[in-house]
Design an enzyme around this catalytic site. Structure first.
Site, PDB file in Angstrom:
ATOM      1  N   ASP A  31      20.642  13.930  -3.467  1.00  0.00           N
ATOM      2  CA  ASP A  31      19.657  13.162  -4.220  1.00  0.00           C
ATOM      3  C   ASP A  31      18.316  13.183  -3.486  1.00  0.00           C
ATOM      4  O   ASP A  31      18.249  12.803  -2.310  1.00  0.00           O
ATOM      5  CB  ASP A  31      20.163  11.719  -4.361  1.00  0.00           C
ATOM      6  CG  ASP A  31      19.458  10.973  -5.484  1.00  0.00           C
ATOM      7  OD1 ASP A  31      18.363  11.401  -5.899  1.00  0.00           O
ATOM      8  OD2 ASP A  31      20.001   9.960  -5.941  1.00  0.00           O
ATOM      9  N   ASP A  32      17.281  13.656  -4.160  1.00  0.00           N
ATOM     10  CA  ASP A  32      15.920  13.594  -3.587  1.00  0.00           C
ATOM     11  C   ASP A  32      15.712  14.441  -2.339  1.00  0.00           C
ATOM     12  O   ASP A  32      14.861  14.124  -1.501  1.00  0.00           O
ATOM     13  CB  ASP A  32      15.527  12.135  -3.261  1.00  0.00           C
ATOM     14  CG  ASP A  32      15.152  11.340  -4.502  1.00  0.00           C
ATOM     15  OD1 ASP A  32      15.251  11.892  -5.624  1.00  0.00           O
ATOM     16  OD2 ASP A  32      14.761  10.174  -4.362  1.00  0.00           O
ATOM     17  N   CYS A  70      15.867  12.102 -11.411  1.00  0.00           N
ATOM     18  CA  CYS A  70      17.336  11.984 -11.447  1.00  0.00           C
ATOM     19  C   CYS A  70      17.978  12.115 -12.826  1.00  0.00           C
ATOM     20  O   CYS A  70      18.764  13.020 -13.060  1.00  0.00           O
ATOM     21  CB  CYS A  70      17.755  10.635 -10.906  1.00  0.00           C
ATOM     22  SG  CYS A  70      17.240  10.325  -9.235  1.00  0.00           S
ATOM     23  N   HIS A 126      24.383   7.784 -13.130  1.00  0.00           N
ATOM     24  CA  HIS A 126      23.009   7.673 -13.641  1.00  0.00           C
ATOM     25  C   HIS A 126      22.769   8.326 -15.004  1.00  0.00           C
ATOM     26  O   HIS A 126      21.665   8.797 -15.290  1.00  0.00           O
ATOM     27  CB  HIS A 126      22.004   8.245 -12.606  1.00  0.00           C
ATOM     28  CG  HIS A 126      20.706   7.475 -12.622  1.00  0.00           C
ATOM     29  ND1 HIS A 126      19.584   7.875 -11.928  1.00  0.00           N
ATOM     30  CD2 HIS A 126      20.363   6.321 -13.260  1.00  0.00           C
ATOM     31  CE1 HIS A 126      18.618   7.007 -12.127  1.00  0.00           C
ATOM     32  NE2 HIS A 126      19.056   6.064 -12.924  1.00  0.00           N
TER      33      HIS A 126
END
Ligand SMILES: *[C@@H]1O[C@H](CO)[C@@H](O)[C@H](O)[C@H]1NC(C)=O
Ligand SMILES: *[C@@H]1O[C@H](CO)[C@@H](O)[C@H](O)[C@H]1NC(C)=O
Ligand SMILES: *[C@@H]1O[C@H](CO)[C@@H](O)[C@H](O)[C@H]1NC(C)=O
Ligand SMILES: *[C@@H]1O[C@H](CO)[C@@H](O)[C@H](O)[C@H]1NC(C)=O
Length: 541
Positions: A31-32, A70, A126
């Site tokens: 993530d990221d 995301c 998500h």
């Protein structure tokens, strides 16, 4: 059961004869993670020996594009459709918002289920949770240890989403209070290890491991990491970057554990591993984080290369020429058809409504001469934010920008280490596991790959009109100018018109964004302090 599966497979037009030979798929989504946050892209301050070992013995995806944030990115991965085609193009799903990826979409685990796969998700979802039917165990996954919203604290597992605050860690539908105090990356890593150990290898496994790392946590402790890991990075002077490095080292350690467990279970030789970020890195304090996209422009949630050119690799012993850079263009929507092809399906298996393109035959072309079947990448069209961008062959047009242009610069650590520790890579659990399979990595091959991956920004032509995307669209030759220095809009008006037409063509196919406003009834205080599937208990939403 076997008979039912075999007939299903025949009905689906596949030529699989035995499930035992169908490869396991382990998809690790970071993530990221920014472009310059992995050793194989040149980063010197941060060490990622296990991820690097996979890269050097797999296929490094050098022009791999993801969505800028995301939720859109994960929707594209799961459906093989551009977010404009599923209504996921605007923003992320906040904990209190009653929406999710349309239930009419067939998603990756559902396709794989039809091929006999056992599917498990560990970590972040998500893609919707306001009603349980939107959550993973109702959408093709057999189990889920993880969370539903976009981020969490790595120890207390709460997500602050003002004005609300709630706990977000679950086993399937049940709140996992017992995990309180354990570090998220360890929880997910241990759960993934358990799933691999318990898996009956006579059936194919699909493990989707979507880490919280290295997304920032909550404002009271944005970059949580164990002190011992933070101390290992005293070479990094910037305190936030040091903490980020520690979080990332935990993620890298997790990759090593997973690969090692696959080896212990004799599954590694028949496994496909993907390591990918979901979007570009939040650098220089964006989201209170400290990623680096050096030397690319922009950050997460911008359509500059730093927001959408993602870190990614594919690893499998099925590669005819491992340890290579793939310079063709790939989009995150391509995983679904590529994986289905890789595991034995053909394109009559999925609907022709998808935007993804099968890359496998190009990846694994024996002659190494095959170019990418993909010419166009639609980076996104978000009319609410007023931003759109598309790449066609060498050209990229960017229209509008996010944050009023405040994140349109070049950010993040750029330390190139001359003392890159090759032995650390070779001796990492992943390095050792790969060597045991007879796939060779040497210090020479590492050096060659790292040199090949160095991005040359070229020169800045100061006589050109500045790019001011809020006033006029900008045009870049993205192959020659990967750092988006030179706006060629005025120099090539014909190209500009063609690019505008192409963007309009895609825009005409967009559907309305699904995003809706937060619902006060989602307030975790009403649900035992958890982010909850509140919509199941209320009527009507
Ligand atoms: C794909 O599967 C269908 C149905 O079994 C079959 O007719 C077709 O020939 C296959 N196509 C390829 C390219 O293998
Ligand atoms: C694994 O699955 C196969 C085929 O379904 C079955 O025959 C075997 O007993 C299973 N092994 C275990 C340990 O459950
Ligand atoms: C710089 O841009 C000008 C147009 O403003 C162009 O004529 C010139 O060829 C460019 N120089 C280089 C080195 O590309
Ligand atoms: C896309 O089409 C809509 C509806 O016609 C329009 O309002 C919007 O400005 C277009 N967006 C872009 C990026 O062209």
């Amino acid at each position: 059961m076997q008979n039912i599966l075999v007939s299903l497979i025949i009905i689906c037009g596949l030529t699989l004869s035995s499930l035992a030979n169908v490869p396991h798929i382990v998809f690790i989504l970071a993530d990221d993670l920014g472009w310059y946050d992995v050793g194989f892209h040149g980063s010197g301050d941060i060490k990622t020996p296990n991820i690097d070992a996979l890269a050097y013995s797999g296929l490094i995806l050098n022009r791999y594009y993801v969505a800028p944030i995301c939720t859109p990115s994960r929707s594209a991965l799961m459906t093989a459709k551009y977010p404009i085609h599923t209504g996921m193009q605007h923003g992320v799903i906040m904990g209190a918002e009653p929406w999710g990826l349309s239930l009419e979409e067939k998603i990756l685990p559902e396709y794989l289920q039809e091929l006999g796969y056992k599917n498990h998700i560990v970590g972040k979802w998500h893609l919707g949770h306001f009603m349980k039917k939107y959550t993973p165990t109702f959408r093709g996954f057999m189990s889920h240890v993880g969370f539903w919203t976009g981020h969490q604290d790595y120890y207390d597992h709460t997500a602050v989403e003002r004005p609300y605050w709630g706990m977000d860690m679950r086993r399937d539908l049940d709140p996992a209070w017992d995990l309180h105090g354990q570090y998220s990356t360890d929880i997910f890593s241990n759960e993934a290890v358990k799933i691999i150990e318990k898996h009956n290898a006579s059936q194919p496994l699909f493990l989707y491991l979507a880490h919280a790392a290295v997304h920032s946590a909550n404002p009271y402790n944005p970059l949580p990491a164990p002190d011992v890991n933070v101390m290992k990075f005293e070479n990094i002077k910037n305190y936030k970057r040091r903490r980020f490095a520690a979080m990332l080292s935990k993620l890298d350690e997790s990759v090593g554990k997973i690969v090692d467990t696959l080896k212990q279970q004799s599954m590694l030789e028949n496994t496909v591993i993907i390591f990918s970020t979901d979007n570009g890195g939040p650098a220089a304090g964006f989201n209170e984080n400290s990623a680096s996209n050096f030397p690319l422009k922009g950050v997460k949630n911008t359509l500059w290369e730093g927001g959408v050119r993602g870190t990614g690799l594919l690893w499998t012993p099925k590669l005819l020429n491992p340890g290579r850079v793939y310079n063709g263009v790939m989009d995150i929507t391509d995983w679904l058809p590529t994986l289905l092809r890789l595991v034995g399906g053909n394109n009559s298996f999925y609907s022709n409504e998808i935007d993804g393109i099968n890359m496998w035959d190009s990846f694994n072309d024996e002659t190494l001469s095959s170019s990418s079947p993909r010419r166009v990448v639609l980076h996104n069209i978000d009319d609410i934010q007023g931003v759109a961008a598309i790449t066609v062959d060498n050209w990229k047009i960017v229209q509008g920008t996010t944050y009023n242009g405040n994140w349109d610069g070049w950010y993040g650590s750029s330390s190139w280490s001359l003392s890159y520790d090759v032995n650390e890579v070779l001796e990492s659990p992943t390095g050792l596991a790969v060597a045991a399979l007879g796939i060779s990595i040497t210090s020479q091959s590492i050096e060659k790959l790292r040199d090949e991956l160095w991005i040359d920004c070229g020169i800045r032509n100061n006589t050109l009109a500045q790019c001011q995307p809020l006033k006029k669209p900008c045009l870049f030759n993205i192959l020659q100018d990967p750092c988006e220095y030179n706006n060629l809009a005025e120099l090539y008006p014909d190209v500009m018109n063609n690019m505008k037409n192409e963007l309009n063509k895609w825009n005409a196919t967009a559907i309305t964004p699904r995003k809706v406003k937060a619902d006060v009834r989602a307030n975790p205080e009403l649900w035992d302090h958890t982010w909850n599937n509140f919509g199941d208990y209320l009527s009507p939403i």
